[in-house]
Design an enzyme around this catalytic site. Structure first.
Site, mmCIF file in Angstrom:
data_model
loop_
_atom_site.group_PDB
_atom_site.id
_atom_site.type_symbol
_atom_site.label_atom_id
_atom_site.label_comp_id
_atom_site.label_asym_id
_atom_site.label_seq_id
_atom_site.Cartn_x
_atom_site.Cartn_y
_atom_site.Cartn_z
ATOM 1 N N GLU A 427 0.150 6.432 48.202
ATOM 2 C CA GLU A 427 0.210 7.311 47.034
ATOM 3 C C GLU A 427 1.149 6.814 45.929
ATOM 4 O O GLU A 427 1.741 7.607 45.200
ATOM 5 C CB GLU A 427 0.588 8.738 47.438
ATOM 6 C CG GLU A 427 -0.477 9.413 48.296
ATOM 7 C CD GLU A 427 -0.177 10.877 48.544
ATOM 8 O OE1 GLU A 427 0.993 11.283 48.399
ATOM 9 O OE2 GLU A 427 -1.108 11.619 48.890
ATOM 10 N N GLU A 488 -7.027 11.391 53.157
ATOM 11 C CA GLU A 488 -6.256 12.612 53.420
ATOM 12 C C GLU A 488 -6.961 13.785 52.760
ATOM 13 O O GLU A 488 -7.495 13.660 51.648
ATOM 14 C CB GLU A 488 -4.817 12.530 52.873
ATOM 15 C CG GLU A 488 -3.886 11.597 53.609
ATOM 16 C CD GLU A 488 -2.448 11.664 53.090
ATOM 17 O OE1 GLU A 488 -2.053 12.739 52.581
ATOM 18 O OE2 GLU A 488 -1.740 10.651 53.184
#
Length: 772
Positions: A427, A488
């Site tokens: 991320e 995710e």
């Protein structure tokens, strides 16, 4: 600079990148034969440990008799399972290990191999500093040869800095997990000849053809150019049966500081493929000979498979497979990351056998070799990634991260279960120059696998092969690249505890199911990896206020929440017939009485009975989940309560009843259960197994509000890892039993305040001795 001098020179900043073969055993055999020319000596027992470091403790003559005696894997401090401060483990500690080398060691090169130490390790031998290694998730080695006392006592001292140092990935800003501290993975001494095998990479070629091949790269290290008479032999085995071998001469004067030697094996005959249902493994053995005398030898397990992401999805051996999995943190209650092989392997079993996942992501770092070995053995695919979480540091930080790519791949490139290298910081923002380096290195080291990089920015730059995307919204974004994998979802957007009410438990299940339903709607979605498998410890600015993120489909003890039932239900009924309610049976645990009975099942039809009276029937909910092969089933029971009583759900396939489950309407705790994962252990001071504690109704269903304090007693050569008394949460929980350094029988006695006593016995076998 030649390779020998490179290894010496880099020791002060980044220790040797040589990937040492660990002693190969499921739970840690304690010695390795020297018939292959090398000697592997585990040194996991008899360490001396102090949480208080001092410069004097680095010296050979320091008196460490007052230190605690510990066994590796070891956490620098045991902690509560929740509501503790990470500062409690963020300190610098010292470990010391005395050893004498066996007779005949003189003349060999001696290395110490660490599989994982959290977070920075400075190593001394006999008072001489060898250097510092920065990083807690990747292996490293130091050469000891020049400072060894060949006839006397040697002292290895390791200063372990477990603080969150900004110069070491993943640190520098904040991370949503805890790293804990200590020497938490195994350690060994490796004795090799002056010319030895550093690493092996076995690449399978044309595996779907009638003539599969094997190309084995052997990285060799020599103190000087080779003279005449050297050969390298590579053989492949199916169990004890040799399939093929090649003996290849090594040219005199060869310099191995820049490249390895490649040996090709053909005419292999019929080869069984590694796949999800039949994960066939072979063994590659390499022997280095001088004038036909074995100088060194090593081996690796491999599997033959073709794995690639395509615009039509993920292909394994030419067949498109929809990926369905969960992200895993490798941390555990009380001891953080310091769990041995048996426990690491059990996590893989839970994911593959209990949750029916076909892929796991090692979020957010390389994980235990034992876990990966188990994935190879049971057919669980792996996305493995480098350490990190959102933050990118300065140039030296990035250099360490690039080195992590190198170490991760060189350690794990022979695992057939690994299908994708994660070469971005999880991320993080784009950083073109940095990610050009990580991606290029991965492709150079391993041309057989694709790369990905976990991102949450939909428009981020794609340098890798596969666009791997964390997408927490719903509906999901459409794939914006031909090769696309969701990595995710759900997770922090809907944290759920085992003690939550029916509405939240049901919604948690629906949120996972609806994502997988959308993933099934479009072949360009290669699949999805949900956040996450297990609840985990975290920092104070994350989670639910007690240092836990309740993001898992199981709790921190690996016991299921209702959403776990959805994953379990996605298997073929031939494997297991599954019927798991997304609720507990209670009349008033919703805001306006019980309404929707949602059930995760691979049955075709369900019948619901209250007090043995049929009150409802249900088929798969194709309106809400039109694309799932095994959609959850739902029945409205809001008008079914003419009488309250036990609930029975019968499942049907092809018009035939195939399963029945009952749930008590009495509202009373009835049974107390102990359920160990294993009852035979090895008395090496490290071997460990989980023991689950449950309170159930008379039918075996969890009583979700049971919170009793269970008094525990252990007799025999073992200890309890966990609270004592231990208060269960949501009707369940677990402690772990760890052996001492002796054999015998151990008995765990657990006393429930009202439901009586349960006990379990363990057979603890004699461990092989550590000979140094």
């Amino acid at each position: 600079m030649d390779r020998r001098n490179f290894l010496k020179a880099t020791g002060t900043l980044i220790a040797s990148t040589a990937v040492a073969p660990a002693v190969s055993s499921a739970y840690g055999a304690e010695a390795a034969p020297a018939a292959n020319g090398r000697v592997l000596l585990p040194i996991n027992r008899r360490w001396r440990y102090s949480p208080k470091n001092s410069a004097a403790a680095h010296e050979r003559a320091f008196d460490d008799s007052g230190f605690a005696r510990v066994t590796i894997p070891h956490t620098n401090v045991r902690l509560p399972w929740h509501s503790f401060d990470d500062i409690d483990y963020e300190f610098i500690s010292i470990y010391r290990r005395h050893f004498r080398l066996p007779a005949g060691a003189r003349g060999r090169r001696v290395f110490v191999d660490f599989e994982g130490v959290m977070t920075a390790s400075t190593v001394w031998l006999n008072g001489v500093g060898l250097g510092e290694y920065k990083g807690g998730f990747t292996p490293f080695s130091f050469e000891l040869t020049q400072h060894i006392d060949w006839d006397g006592d040697n002292v290895l001292a390791v200063e372990v800095d477990s603080t969150e140092r900004a110069d070491i990935p993943p640190f520098g800003y904040e991370i949503d997990y805890l790293t804990f501290g200590g020497i938490y993975r195994e350690v060994q001494l490796r004795l090799v000849s002056p010319t030895y095998i550093e690493n092996i990479f076995a690449q399978t070629i044309d595996v779907l053809s009638a003539e599969p091949k094997l190309q084995v790269r052997c990285d060799l290290v020599s103190e000087k150019p080779l003279d005449a008479g050297w050969t390298i032999e590579v053989a492949i085995f199916d169990g004890d049966r040799q399939i093929a071998n090649v003996v290849q001469p090594l040219a005199a004067g060869m310099d191995f500081s820049k490249t390895g030697d490649v040996v090709s094996l053909e005419n292999l005959g019929r080869i069984e493929l590694w796949d999800l249902k039949s994960p066939k493994l072979y063994r590659v053995e390499v022997k280095l000979r001088k004038d036909n005398r074995v100088v060194d030898g090593d081996s690796r397990r491999i599997g033959f498979r073709e794995a690639k992401f395509t615009p039509q999805g993920f292909s394994l051996n030419g067949k498109i497979i929809k990926l369905r999995g969960l992200d895993r943190h490798q941390t555990f209650p009380w001891v953080g990351q310091a769990m041995p092989g048996r426990v690491q392997r059990q996590d893989a079993i839970i994911l593959r056998k209990n949750l029916k996942c076909n892929i796991v992501r090692t979020s957010h770092y390389p994980q235990s070799r034992h876990f990966l070995d188990a994935c190879d053995e049971i057919g669980l695919l792996v996305l493995e990634e480098i350490p990190g979480w959102q933050h990118i540091g300065d140039q030296s930080w990035q250099d360490i991260s690039v080195d992590n790519v190198d170490r991760m791949i060189k350690r794990d490139w022979n695992h057939p279960s690994i299908i994708l290298w994660g070469v971005r910081i999880n991320e993080s923002q784009d950083n073109h120059n940095f990610y050009v380096r990580t991606n290029a290195l991965a492709h150079k080291l391993d041309p057989t696998r694709q790369t990905g990089g976990i991102r949450y920015l939909y428009e981020s730059e794609l340098l890798e092969d596969v666009f791997t995307m964390n997408d927490f919204g719903f509906p999901l974004r459409a794939p914006n690249h031909p090769l696309y994998l969701n990595t995710e979802f759900v997770g922090h957007t809907y944290p759920t505890k085992t003690i939550d009410n029916i509405e939240r438990l049901r919604e948690h299940t629906i949120r996972h199911a609806r994502v997988h339903d959308q993933l099934a709607s479009n072949p360009q979605y290669a699949g999805g990896i949900g956040w996450c498998a297990f609840d985990y410890n975290t920092h104070s600015n994350f989670g639910s206020g007690d240092r836990i993120c309740y993001h898992g489909v199981t709790d921190i003890w690996r016991e299921p929440k209702p959403a776990a039932g959805f994953y379990r239900s996605q298997c073929d009924p031939e494997e297991e017939i599954v019927l798991v309610p997304a609720f507990h049976w209670a009349r008033g645990d919703e805001n306006v009485g019980f309404t929707n009975a949602l059930v995760s099942s691979n049955c075709e039809h369900l019948k619901f009975y209250i007090k043995d009276k049929l009150v409802a029937e249900a088929d798969p909910d194709r309106k809400q989940f039109p694309h799932l092969k095994y959609a959850p089933l739902s029945a409205d029971l809001s008008n079914a309560f003419k009488e309250w009583g036990d609930l029975r759900i019968d499942g049907y396939i092809g018009g035939k009843q195939v399963i029945s489950r009952s749930f008590s309407g009495r509202g009373a705790d009835q049974k107390f259960v102990l359920a160990p994962d294993d009852t035979t252990l090895v008395g090496n001071g490290a071997d460990t197994t989980r023991v689950v504690l449950r309170v159930t109704d008379e039918f075996g269903a969890i009583r979700p509000f049971a919170a009793d304090a269970i008094r525990l007693e252990i007799n025999g050569p073992a200890e309890i890892i966990g609270d004592n008394p231990f208060s269960i949460v949501g009707g369940q929980g677990a402690i772990w039993i760890r052996t001492l350094e002796m054999s015998g029988k151990a008995k765990l006695i657990a006393v429930h305040p009202t439901l009586g006593v349960q006990q379990v016995e363990f057979e603890i076998t004699q461990a092989e001795p550590e000979i140094v």
